[in-house]
Design a protein around this motif. Structure first.
Motif, PDB file in Angstrom:
ATOM      1  N   ALA A  99       0.858  -1.208   0.073  1.00  0.00           N
ATOM      2  CA  ALA A  99      -0.045   0.042  -0.107  1.00  0.00           C
ATOM      3  C   ALA A  99       1.232   1.123   0.102  1.00  0.00           C
ATOM      4  O   ALA A  99       0.556   2.288  -0.681  1.00  0.00           O
ATOM      5  CB  ALA A  99      -0.965  -0.025   1.143  1.00  0.00           C
ATOM      6  N   ILE A 119      -0.140   5.435  -1.266  1.00  0.00           N
ATOM      7  CA  ILE A 119      -1.361   5.814  -0.241  1.00  0.00           C
ATOM      8  C   ILE A 119      -1.034   7.019   0.374  1.00  0.00           C
ATOM      9  O   ILE A 119       0.092   7.324   0.697  1.00  0.00           O
ATOM     10  CB  ILE A 119      -1.738   4.589   0.447  1.00  0.00           C
ATOM     11  CG1 ILE A 119      -0.742   4.137   1.517  1.00  0.00           C
ATOM     12  CG2 ILE A 119      -2.485   3.399  -0.168  1.00  0.00           C
ATOM     13  CD1 ILE A 119      -0.906   3.387   2.747  1.00  0.00           C
ATOM     14  N   SER A 127     -10.507   9.517  -0.539  1.00  0.00           N
ATOM     15  CA  SER A 127     -10.791   9.132  -1.891  1.00  0.00           C
ATOM     16  C   SER A 127     -11.375  10.413  -2.592  1.00  0.00           C
ATOM     17  O   SER A 127     -10.973  10.297  -3.744  1.00  0.00           O
ATOM     18  CB  SER A 127     -11.362   7.833  -1.804  1.00  0.00           C
ATOM     19  OG  SER A 127     -11.926   7.522  -3.319  1.00  0.00           O
ATOM     20  N   LYS A 155      -6.894  11.237  -3.143  1.00  0.00           N
ATOM     21  CA  LYS A 155      -5.879  10.572  -2.815  1.00  0.00           C
ATOM     22  C   LYS A 155      -6.097   8.855  -2.554  1.00  0.00           C
ATOM     23  O   LYS A 155      -7.315   8.598  -2.309  1.00  0.00           O
ATOM     24  CB  LYS A 155      -5.299  11.164  -1.766  1.00  0.00           C
ATOM     25  CG  LYS A 155      -4.665  12.401  -1.668  1.00  0.00           C
ATOM     26  CD  LYS A 155      -3.706  13.011  -0.795  1.00  0.00           C
ATOM     27  CE  LYS A 155      -3.018  14.305  -1.303  1.00  0.00           C
ATOM     28  NZ  LYS A 155      -1.856  14.646  -0.427  1.00  0.00           N
ATOM     29  N   ARG A 156      -5.157   8.102  -2.533  1.00  0.00           N
ATOM     30  CA  ARG A 156      -5.357   6.693  -2.321  1.00  0.00           C
ATOM     31  C   ARG A 156      -5.409   6.535  -0.761  1.00  0.00           C
ATOM     32  O   ARG A 156      -4.586   7.008   0.023  1.00  0.00           O
ATOM     33  CB  ARG A 156      -4.332   5.830  -3.020  1.00  0.00           C
ATOM     34  CG  ARG A 156      -4.244   6.203  -4.458  1.00  0.00           C
ATOM     35  CD  ARG A 156      -3.113   5.072  -5.102  1.00  0.00           C
ATOM     36  NE  ARG A 156      -3.472   5.086  -6.504  1.00  0.00           N
ATOM     37  CZ  ARG A 156      -2.808   4.290  -7.421  1.00  0.00           C
ATOM     38  NH1 ARG A 156      -1.586   3.714  -7.066  1.00  0.00           N
ATOM     39  NH2 ARG A 156      -3.025   4.444  -8.721  1.00  0.00           N
ATOM     40  N   ALA A 157      -6.192   5.593  -0.387  1.00  0.00           N
ATOM     41  CA  ALA A 157      -6.394   5.166   1.120  1.00  0.00           C
ATOM     42  C   ALA A 157      -6.837   3.804   1.144  1.00  0.00           C
ATOM     43  O   ALA A 157      -7.382   3.026   0.441  1.00  0.00           O
ATOM     44  CB  ALA A 157      -7.552   5.848   1.755  1.00  0.00           C
ATOM     45  N   LEU A 158      -6.095   3.268   2.348  1.00  0.00           N
ATOM     46  CA  LEU A 158      -6.289   1.611   2.802  1.00  0.00           C
ATOM     47  C   LEU A 158      -7.287   1.653   3.843  1.00  0.00           C
ATOM     48  O   LEU A 158      -6.752   2.421   4.893  1.00  0.00           O
ATOM     49  CB  LEU A 158      -4.995   1.106   2.762  1.00  0.00           C
ATOM     50  CG  LEU A 158      -4.970  -0.464   3.352  1.00  0.00           C
ATOM     51  CD1 LEU A 158      -5.557  -1.273   2.287  1.00  0.00           C
ATOM     52  CD2 LEU A 158      -3.677  -0.730   3.666  1.00  0.00           C
ATOM     53  N   PHE A 175      -4.937  -0.464  -6.057  1.00  0.00           N
ATOM     54  CA  PHE A 175      -5.491   0.808  -6.133  1.00  0.00           C
ATOM     55  C   PHE A 175      -5.668   1.379  -7.487  1.00  0.00           C
ATOM     56  O   PHE A 175      -6.592   2.328  -7.928  1.00  0.00           O
ATOM     57  CB  PHE A 175      -4.379   1.744  -5.497  1.00  0.00           C
ATOM     58  CG  PHE A 175      -4.285   1.285  -3.944  1.00  0.00           C
ATOM     59  CD1 PHE A 175      -5.076   2.186  -3.030  1.00  0.00           C
ATOM     60  CD2 PHE A 175      -3.410   0.524  -3.414  1.00  0.00           C
ATOM     61  CE1 PHE A 175      -5.128   1.845  -1.754  1.00  0.00           C
ATOM     62  CE2 PHE A 175      -3.356   0.124  -1.962  1.00  0.00           C
ATOM     63  CZ  PHE A 175      -4.338   0.986  -1.244  1.00  0.00           C
ATOM     64  N   GLN A 212       2.618   9.926  -4.200  1.00  0.00           N
ATOM     65  CA  GLN A 212       1.201   9.994  -3.910  1.00  0.00           C
ATOM     66  C   GLN A 212       0.226  10.746  -4.886  1.00  0.00           C
ATOM     67  O   GLN A 212       1.135  11.642  -5.627  1.00  0.00           O
ATOM     68  CB  GLN A 212       1.249  10.696  -2.300  1.00  0.00           C
ATOM     69  CG  GLN A 212       1.579   9.656  -1.209  1.00  0.00           C
ATOM     70  CD  GLN A 212       1.467  10.356   0.222  1.00  0.00           C
ATOM     71  OE1 GLN A 212       0.674  11.251   0.486  1.00  0.00           O
ATOM     72  NE2 GLN A 212       2.381   9.820   1.038  1.00  0.00           N
TER      73      GLN A 212
END
Lengths: 530, 193
Positions: free
Chosen positions: A16, A21, A69, A73-76, A150, A183
């Protein structure tokens, strides 16, 4: 580059980070906890200022990630399977809004219930929400799929579920890393209505979600993660999902499985590949780690097609996790077994640690409850659940996070008095606050123990949102100040504490007792650090 | 070549320190490795085990099949017996003989040693005593690893190097104590197997 020796969970955390992320959101829960812990200890995460603090619960975690999101941006998000029940509302609806920045939901299932109250299979939840699933079979796939998930999420503007089970989450192997991506920048979606689920919008977005399904299935058919490995013996075909693939292959080390094998690790189910197997083979064996999701659909209601073997016909056990021996039997191979466990070997269940503050709390509570008889103490999820076992035998329920207080309320409403709840500090801020509010609004006679050991103990001592806040939260909710009793659970205070518990059990309204003393494990860790 | 090991003990006894040393040595040799651990509820004083697999080829399952383990390495005698269904008929059981008693129905010492004596291939060692004599009661796990080392197809020199490197940041004295414990365990096994 040399391989890193990582737990499945750690591989996911590293992947990730490498996928760029900007945040991980999670509440601790076995077997998912180590993902956030890995990111919290990562230099790469610190340098990138990746968000990596725990959330109050799985619902707040998921909503924060949806917000990230939204911002592009990318999120886990990480949680255990039962955490997804808590987060079900944002989960289902985020399938309708879709994602902007890559949005990945890591759900760790616990078949055989090593540390859980059920063994629900989260793939059903993903099917329910119509979102794609990646289900890695090994640590390298856990890394690769997380890394890819992602971009996949952004390509189809949809949240993606990553489903792992305990064995993969907590097993180590060598993992090769990929290049670290930067990112995303903040970028709102073009359609500013995308996250406004008014009925008029939601109807449109829901149809869009349905329209994505054939595209997602095409991806599954073409995916490098779903493999059709042909075999010469067509008397049977074997469909394996996720980690079950390893248990199948363990039976063919140094040789080749004679049957055609379909390995499914990306969903929706690739129907075209399944059809090929059914057409070419006389029977199909399905091995899945979890509920029979593929098997049920393949069999259909009428079971009118070719014979399907698996969990539903007894070829494999109906419940619990799989292993290589169970697959050997299902394949008709010779099983292996060592010797029986000698009778003298006694069970050794987990127990509260020596010096644990919960021991003193339960000793006082048990003595105070003697005059009322058994069956009046409701409890919750945490170390203190071990109070159900001897020598304490102190509690009579553990159902879900926060249920102790509201179940005590319902029992009190029914006339069971006194009705007592025992809940931990972290569980209280996870899901107990609204339960206590229900009690306060009706002034229901309940006695609520909030065991404050300054940490989330059972999962290994993560920071608790409740730290230093419990008294004020109770006051703020409207619990009368004279019925918020803070005690120190120590042997030497037993008589004083017992007296306080007895008084509050007699009070016909909401009272809160807060036994306050640090967890011996986190205390020990702190002292060794010094 | 493959070595499948069940590591056994009670939550909190630190069986994973044994695994990390063997793992370190194995990775240096370029071997494949899989290691399934127990985290969560059982760590609170319950029985814990780790499936530790090494091979010179790719390893499929994270779990060792029953009846196929080459070794049981246990830091507690009763716990060593819990995993007999996994031990192959040619496999060896290496265990500490010092009990960890946190349950009321723990078997009597003579009953326990009678059960251990029934096994054809075993090394039963008082690792606590040896470690204490060598100056560090906390290094009993290294005594047990030493006792298991003759049964692991990795050069002893490589295991020694792994101990040195894993404990390096704790200082030379701790490294030397752990190496002494490792060697004492190995010597005991070679004389008593």
């Amino acid at each position: 580059m040399s391989k890193l020796l990582l737990l499945g969970d750690e591989a996911i955390g590293q992947a990730a980070l490498d996928a760029g992320i900007s945040g991980v959101y999670a509440y601790p829960g076995t077997p998912s906890t180590e993902i956030m812990e890995y990111v919290q200890h990562s230099k790469q995460a610190a340098e990138g200022q990746v968000h990596r603090s725990w959330s109050a619960n799985e619902k707040t975690a998921m909503e924060s990630a949806i917000g990230m999101s939204y911002a592009g941006k990318r999120a886990l998000v990480c949680m255990k399977h039962v955490g997804l029940n808590v987060a079900a509302d944002p989960f289902m609806n985020s399938a309708i809004t879709g994602a902007n920045g890559g949005l990945v939901y890591l759900i760790a299932d616990d078949p055989s219930m090593h540390s859980s109250q059920d063994e629900q299979d989260s793939r059903f939840f993903a099917k329910f929400a119509y979102i794609p699933v990646f289900e890695p079979s090994n640590q390298q796939e856990a890394y690769d799929m997380t890394y890819d998930a992602f971009a996949f999420s952004e390509k189809y503007r949809i949240p993606v579920m990553l489903r792992v089970t305990t064995r993969l989450a907590h097993s180590r192997a060598g993992v090769a890393k990929k290049e670290s991506l930067p990112q995303n920048e903040v970028k709102l979606c073009d359609n500013k209505k995308q996250f406004i689920l008014l009925p008029a919008h939601a109807r449109v977005f829901y149809r869009e979600l349905l329209a994505k399904q054939p595209l997602l299935e095409k991806e599954s058919v073409e995916s490098k993660y779903n493999q059709y490995i042909d075999g010469s013996d067509k008397s049977m075909g074997v469909i394996v999902s996720g980690i079950a693939y390893n248990y199948l292959m363990e039976n063919y080390v140094g040789t080749k499985c004679p049957y055609p094998v379909l390995k499914i690790t990306q969903y929706p189910i690739p129907t075209q590949l399944v059809a090929r197997m059914v057409n070419e083979c006389e029977t199909v064996l399905v091995a899945e780690e979890g509920y029979p999701l593929i098997e049920e659909q393949l069999k259909g209601l009428l079971n009118a097609g070719k014979p399907v073997k698996g969990r539903l016909d007894g070829t494999l056990p109906r419940d619990g996790e799989l292993n290589p021996n169970l697959l050997a039997v299902a394949l008709g191979l010779t099983d292996t077994y060592g010797a029986d466990v000698p009778e003298i070997v006694a069970p050794r269940p987990p127990a509260l640690c020596l010096g644990c503050p919960h021991i003193d709390s339960y000793t006082a509570l048990n003595q105070a409850m003697e005059q009322y008889g058994p069956g009046r103490v409701f409890s919750d999820i945490g170390c203190y659940t071990l109070g159900a076992l001897p020598p304490y035998n102190a509690i009579y329920s553990t159902v879900d996070m926060g249920a102790s207080i509201t179940m005590a309320k319902g029992a009190s409403d029914a006339g069971l008095r006194p009705a007592v709840a025992v809940i931990g500090d972290s569980t209280f801020t996870h899901s107990g606050i609204t339960s206590l509010l229900d009690c306060v609004v009706e002034n229901t006679p309940v006695t609520v123990f909030i065991l404050d050991n300054f940490t989330t103990g059972m999962t290994g001592g993560q920071d608790s949102h409740a730290l230093g806040r419990i008294g004020n939260i109770c006051k703020g909710l409207g619990v009368a100040e004279e019925h918020i009793r803070v005690i120190t659970p120590l042997k030497k205070n037993h008589e004083t504490n017992l007296q306080i518990v007895k008084e509050e059990l007699e009070y016909q309204g909401v009272s809160v007792i807060i036994p306050t003393r640090e967890c011996v494990q986190t205390l020990k860790k702190k002292l060794t650090k010094k | 070549m493959k070595i499948d090991i069940i590591l056994a003990g009670v939550g909190g006894q630190g069986i994973l320190s044994i695994a990390s040393i063997i793992g370190y040595a194995a990775l240096k040799k370029g071997l494949h490795l899989k290691q399934a651990e127990v985290h969560g509820m059982s760590q609170r004083g319950g029985d814990v085990q780790s499936h530790f697999r090494l091979a010179d080829h790719e390893i499929a399952s994270d779990l060792i099949p029953q009846g196929q383990a080459d070794l049981i390495i246990s830091v507690e005698p009763m716990e060593s017996l819990r995993y007999l269904p996994w031990l192959s008929s040619k496999g060896w059981l290496i265990t500490n003989d010092q009990p960890f008693i946190n349950i009321p129905n723990y078997p009597a010492p003579e009953v326990l040693s009678a059960e251990l004596n029934k096994l054809p291939n075993k090394v039963v060692i008082n690792a606590d005593k040896i470690a204490k004599e060598l100056g560090s009661a906390r290094s009993a796990n290294m005594v047990i690893l030493g006792a298991a080392s003759p049964f692991i197809e990795i050069d002893f020199k490589d295991i020694e190097n792994a101990v040195s490197e894993v404990f390096a940041r704790k200082g030379e004295e701790i490294v030397n104590t752990n190496l002494a414990c490792l060697r004492a365990g190995r010597e005991f096994a070679q004389q008593n197997k």
